[in-house]
Design a protein around this motif. Structure first.
Motif, PDB file in Angstrom:
ATOM      1  N   ARG A  32      16.992  34.646  34.655  1.00 20.07           N
ATOM      2  CA  ARG A  32      15.704  35.279  34.387  1.00 20.07           C
ATOM      3  C   ARG A  32      14.824  35.281  35.636  1.00 20.07           C
ATOM      4  NH1 ARG A  32      16.091  32.167  29.618  1.00 20.07           N
ATOM      5  NH2 ARG A  32      14.318  30.858  30.217  1.00 20.07           N
ATOM      6  N   LEU A  33      14.819  34.173  36.359  1.00 21.63           N
ATOM      7  CA  LEU A  33      14.034  34.126  37.598  1.00 21.63           C
ATOM      8  C   LEU A  33      14.563  35.125  38.625  1.00 21.63           C
ATOM      9  CD1 LEU A  33      13.578  30.274  38.011  1.00 21.63           C
ATOM     10  CD2 LEU A  33      11.733  31.933  37.681  1.00 21.63           C
ATOM     11  N   SER A  34      15.874  35.218  38.737  1.00 19.58           N
ATOM     12  CA  SER A  34      16.463  36.116  39.733  1.00 19.58           C
ATOM     13  C   SER A  34      16.261  37.579  39.375  1.00 19.58           C
ATOM     14  CB  SER A  34      17.958  35.821  39.889  1.00 19.58           C
ATOM     15  OG  SER A  34      18.684  36.187  38.724  1.00 19.58           O
ATOM     16  N   ALA A  35      15.982  37.851  38.099  1.00 16.30           N
ATOM     17  CA  ALA A  35      15.752  39.229  37.653  1.00 16.30           C
ATOM     18  C   ALA A  35      14.279  39.570  37.543  1.00 16.30           C
ATOM     19  CB  ALA A  35      16.434  39.455  36.304  1.00 16.30           C
ATOM     20  N   GLY A  36      13.411  38.589  37.716  1.00 17.46           N
ATOM     21  CA  GLY A  36      11.976  38.817  37.545  1.00 17.46           C
ATOM     22  C   GLY A  36      11.574  38.972  36.098  1.00 17.46           C
ATOM     23  N   GLU A  37      12.393  38.440  35.189  1.00 12.96           N
ATOM     24  CA  GLU A  37      12.103  38.550  33.759  1.00 12.96           C
ATOM     25  C   GLU A  37      11.109  37.473  33.325  1.00 12.96           C
ATOM     26  OE1 GLU A  37      15.878  38.207  31.881  1.00 12.96           O
ATOM     27  OE2 GLU A  37      16.607  40.167  32.603  1.00 12.96           O
ATOM     28  N   PRO A  38      10.378  37.722  32.221  1.00  9.11           N
ATOM     29  CA  PRO A  38       9.400  36.736  31.737  1.00  9.11           C
ATOM     30  C   PRO A  38      10.075  35.423  31.326  1.00  9.11           C
ATOM     31  CG  PRO A  38       9.042  38.879  30.718  1.00  9.11           C
ATOM     32  CD  PRO A  38      10.359  38.958  31.421  1.00  9.11           C
ATOM     33  N   ILE A  39       9.367  34.329  31.550  1.00  8.89           N
ATOM     34  CA  ILE A  39       9.847  33.000  31.160  1.00  8.89           C
ATOM     35  C   ILE A  39       8.737  32.305  30.396  1.00  8.89           C
ATOM     36  CG2 ILE A  39      10.582  30.736  32.000  1.00  8.89           C
ATOM     37  CD1 ILE A  39      11.773  32.123  34.403  1.00  8.89           C
ATOM     38  N   ASP A  40       9.066  31.822  29.214  1.00  8.79           N
ATOM     39  CA  ASP A  40       8.104  31.058  28.423  1.00  8.79           C
ATOM     40  C   ASP A  40       7.997  29.643  28.975  1.00  8.79           C
ATOM     41  OD1 ASP A  40       7.698  33.226  26.807  1.00  8.79           O
ATOM     42  OD2 ASP A  40       8.943  32.504  25.160  1.00  8.79           O
ATOM     43  N   VAL A  41       6.769  29.220  29.237  1.00  8.13           N
ATOM     44  CA  VAL A  41       6.503  27.892  29.789  1.00  8.13           C
ATOM     45  C   VAL A  41       5.630  27.126  28.803  1.00  8.13           C
ATOM     46  CG1 VAL A  41       5.354  26.621  31.638  1.00  8.13           C
ATOM     47  CG2 VAL A  41       6.667  28.682  32.163  1.00  8.13           C
ATOM     48  N   PRO A  42       6.069  25.940  28.364  1.00 10.11           N
ATOM     49  CA  PRO A  42       5.227  25.162  27.455  1.00 10.11           C
ATOM     50  C   PRO A  42       3.978  24.657  28.165  1.00 10.11           C
ATOM     51  CG  PRO A  42       7.121  23.866  28.129  1.00 10.11           C
ATOM     52  CD  PRO A  42       7.323  25.243  28.693  1.00 10.11           C
ATOM     53  N   GLY A  43       2.804  24.978  27.637  1.00 15.66           N
ATOM     54  CA  GLY A  43       1.558  24.582  28.295  1.00 15.66           C
ATOM     55  C   GLY A  43       1.246  25.506  29.458  1.00 15.66           C
ATOM     56  N   ILE A  44       0.622  24.946  30.511  1.00 15.08           N
ATOM     57  CA  ILE A  44       0.245  25.771  31.664  1.00 15.08           C
ATOM     58  C   ILE A  44       1.136  25.515  32.877  1.00 15.08           C
ATOM     59  CG2 ILE A  44      -2.153  25.955  30.907  1.00 15.08           C
ATOM     60  CD1 ILE A  44      -2.865  23.855  33.040  1.00 15.08           C
ATOM     61  N   GLY A  45       2.165  24.684  32.708  1.00  5.88           N
ATOM     62  CA  GLY A  45       3.113  24.468  33.790  1.00  5.88           C
ATOM     63  C   GLY A  45       2.613  23.565  34.898  1.00  5.88           C
ATOM     64  N   ALA A  46       1.711  22.638  34.578  1.00  7.68           N
ATOM     65  CA  ALA A  46       1.148  21.762  35.608  1.00  7.68           C
ATOM     66  C   ALA A  46       1.904  20.441  35.751  1.00  7.68           C
ATOM     67  CB  ALA A  46      -0.317  21.464  35.284  1.00  7.68           C
ATOM     68  N   GLU A  47       2.864  20.181  34.869  1.00 11.01           N
ATOM     69  CA  GLU A  47       3.572  18.904  34.903  1.00 11.01           C
ATOM     70  C   GLU A  47       4.519  18.833  36.102  1.00 11.01           C
ATOM     71  OE1 GLU A  47       2.675  19.965  30.632  1.00 11.01           O
ATOM     72  OE2 GLU A  47       3.595  20.976  32.353  1.00 11.01           O
ATOM     73  N   PHE A  48       4.593  17.622  36.695  1.00 12.75           N
ATOM     74  CA  PHE A  48       5.449  17.394  37.857  1.00 12.75           C
ATOM     75  C   PHE A  48       6.830  16.896  37.459  1.00 12.75           C
ATOM     76  CE2 PHE A  48       1.360  17.102  40.125  1.00 12.75           C
ATOM     77  CZ  PHE A  48       1.649  17.890  41.232  1.00 12.75           C
ATOM     78  N   MET A  49       7.813  17.253  38.290  1.00 12.06           N
ATOM     79  CA  MET A  49       9.145  16.644  38.287  1.00 12.06           C
ATOM     80  C   MET A  49       9.432  16.236  39.726  1.00 12.06           C
ATOM     81  SD  MET A  49      11.157  19.453  35.961  1.00 12.06           S
ATOM     82  CE  MET A  49      10.100  20.807  36.555  1.00 12.06           C
ATOM     83  N   HIS A  50      10.061  15.079  39.900  1.00 11.08           N
ATOM     84  CA  HIS A  50      10.279  14.612  41.267  1.00 11.08           C
ATOM     85  C   HIS A  50      11.771  14.526  41.556  1.00 11.08           C
ATOM     86  CE1 HIS A  50       7.837  12.406  44.564  1.00 11.08           C
ATOM     87  NE2 HIS A  50       8.720  13.251  45.067  1.00 11.08           N
ATOM     88  N   HIS A  51      12.259  15.525  42.306  1.00 12.91           N
ATOM     89  CA  HIS A  51      13.660  15.605  42.671  1.00 12.91           C
ATOM     90  C   HIS A  51      13.934  14.819  43.955  1.00 12.91           C
ATOM     91  CE1 HIS A  51      13.129  19.065  39.996  1.00 12.91           C
ATOM     92  NE2 HIS A  51      14.443  19.127  39.867  1.00 12.91           N
ATOM     93  N   VAL A  52      15.226  14.660  44.246  1.00 11.46           N
ATOM     94  CA  VAL A  52      15.642  14.041  45.507  1.00 11.46           C
ATOM     95  C   VAL A  52      17.080  14.455  45.767  1.00 11.46           C
ATOM     96  CG1 VAL A  52      16.418  11.896  44.387  1.00 11.46           C
ATOM     97  CG2 VAL A  52      15.796  11.876  46.811  1.00 11.46           C
ATOM     98  N   HIS A  53      17.386  14.752  47.019  1.00 11.06           N
ATOM     99  CA  HIS A  53      18.759  15.091  47.382  1.00 11.06           C
ATOM    100  C   HIS A  53      19.616  13.830  47.355  1.00 11.06           C
ATOM    101  CE1 HIS A  53      22.224  16.544  49.657  1.00 11.06           C
ATOM    102  NE2 HIS A  53      21.764  17.780  49.493  1.00 11.06           N
ATOM    103  N   ALA A  54      20.862  13.971  46.901  1.00 16.34           N
ATOM    104  CA  ALA A  54      21.748  12.817  46.783  1.00 16.34           C
ATOM    105  C   ALA A  54      21.976  12.126  48.123  1.00 16.34           C
ATOM    106  CB  ALA A  54      23.089  13.256  46.183  1.00 16.34           C
TER     107      ALA A  54
END
Length: 323
Positions: free
Chosen positions: A180-202
């Motif tokens: 969906r992102l690669s096509a520019g299609e709409p994506i439903d997001v719960p809330g306003i999308g302000a929540e953080f996720m903290h990734h890290v490369h292996a």
């Protein structure tokens, strides 16, 4: 040193074991299978493999003896999720091994109240996984500070890298978000999308483990958050990811009730587990004590994972990457 790595054929071990070999250590990898990591590296030819089923041997009371019998100078435990198993290993290695390093998780901290979260400001964990990991970290700290086995616990964020799917912009593993992102299609997001996720490369996690091994005295009895230098929130992650395909993310805020109604149950629950924690951690302690210097920003780490999946025909996207 002779270093025994438990569970070294997974995400972290893919990068850690070659690092240890190149540093001149004698490395033993204990795993259930003979796979040598997700990324080819000639260093694996210098690793001694040991096949063992930890869960079965823990039930039989023999796993800790197996590890001790290898006479390691240090043990890196990447796959311990149970306090009893961790305690049995500590008791067996006490007085016989110089250093035990444990892989924890940032989920040992519950929903954030103030960010960035430090090793001392996290809230009590929620959910069985986080609670168990927090209990192990506390036991290890008490063990070392009471004069027992030297231990260190390192707590990675959401690990990403070539060979597996990353936690996506909605906080789950549903691969359709990438199409969906690669096509520019709409994506439903719960809330306003302000929540953080903290990734890290292996490989950045592997770097931290290697540094803790080299700085045993400084790392003794300590725990460290091991994450990327910055964190992504939902809307930022989605916008950045869409730009890789020459698109702009079309995000539609919805309630959690609507999101759960329109999303497969397992994916919706995974989104909730990640986003309600709203995690963004500090790496200042790891920088100061271990010299931790992560190479990857979170979006760079995720992009490497997405690129690998696309190149391996394991991810369906509507447009090619433009980066």
């Amino acid at each position: 040193m002779k270093v025994v790595v438990i569970g070294g054929s997974g995400h972290i071990g893919t990068f850690l074991i070659p690092r240890l070999v190149r540093a001149g250590h004698d490395v033993v990898n204990i795993s259930r299978g003979q796979r040598a990591g997700y990324v080819d590296d000639p260093a694996w030819h210098d690793v001694r493999p040991v096949t063992a089923d930890r869960e079965a041997e823990d039930r039989a009371g023999t796993f800790a003896d197996r590890v001790a019998g290898l006479e390691p100078d240090a043990v890196v435990d990447l796959i311990c999720f149970d306090l009893d198993s961790a305690t049995a290993l500590v008791e067996r290695l006490r007085g016989a091994t110089g250093h035990l390093l444990h892989c924890g998780t940032i989920w040992r901290s519950g929903p954030s109240l103030k960010v960035p979260v430090t090793e001392d400001t996290g809230t009590p964990p929620v959910g069985g996984y986080g609670i168990a990991k927090a209990a192990i970290a506390e036991m290890l700290e008490q063990e070392t500070r009471s004069g027992g086995l030297v231990t260190t616990s390192l707590h990675p964020g959401h690990i990403v890298g070539p060979g597996w799917h990353p936690i996506g912009p909605l906080g789950n593993l549903d691969p359709t978000v990438w199409r969906r992102l690669s096509a520019g299609e709409p994506i439903d997001v719960p809330g306003i999308g302000a929540e953080f996720m903290h990734h890290v490369h292996a490989d950045d996690v592997a770097q931290a483990f290697e540094a803790a091994l080299a700085r045993r005295d400084a790392a003794a009895g300590e725990d460290f958050s091991v994450v990327a230098p910055s964190a992504l929130n939902v809307r930022g992650y989605a916008q950045i990811a869409a730009s890789w395909f020459g698109q702009s993310a079309d995000l539609r805020p919805v309630t959690w009730e609507q999101f759960r109604h329109d999303t497969e149950a397992e994916a919706a629950q995974m989104s909730w587990e990640h986003l309600m924690r709203d995690h963004y951690f500090s790496i200042e302690k790891a920088r100061a004590v271990l010299g931790y210097a992560p190479r990857y920003e979170p979006e760079e780490a995720v992009l490497e994972s997405v690129r690998w999946l696309i190149d391996q025909d394991q991810l369906d996207v509507a447009n090619p990457l433009k980066v």
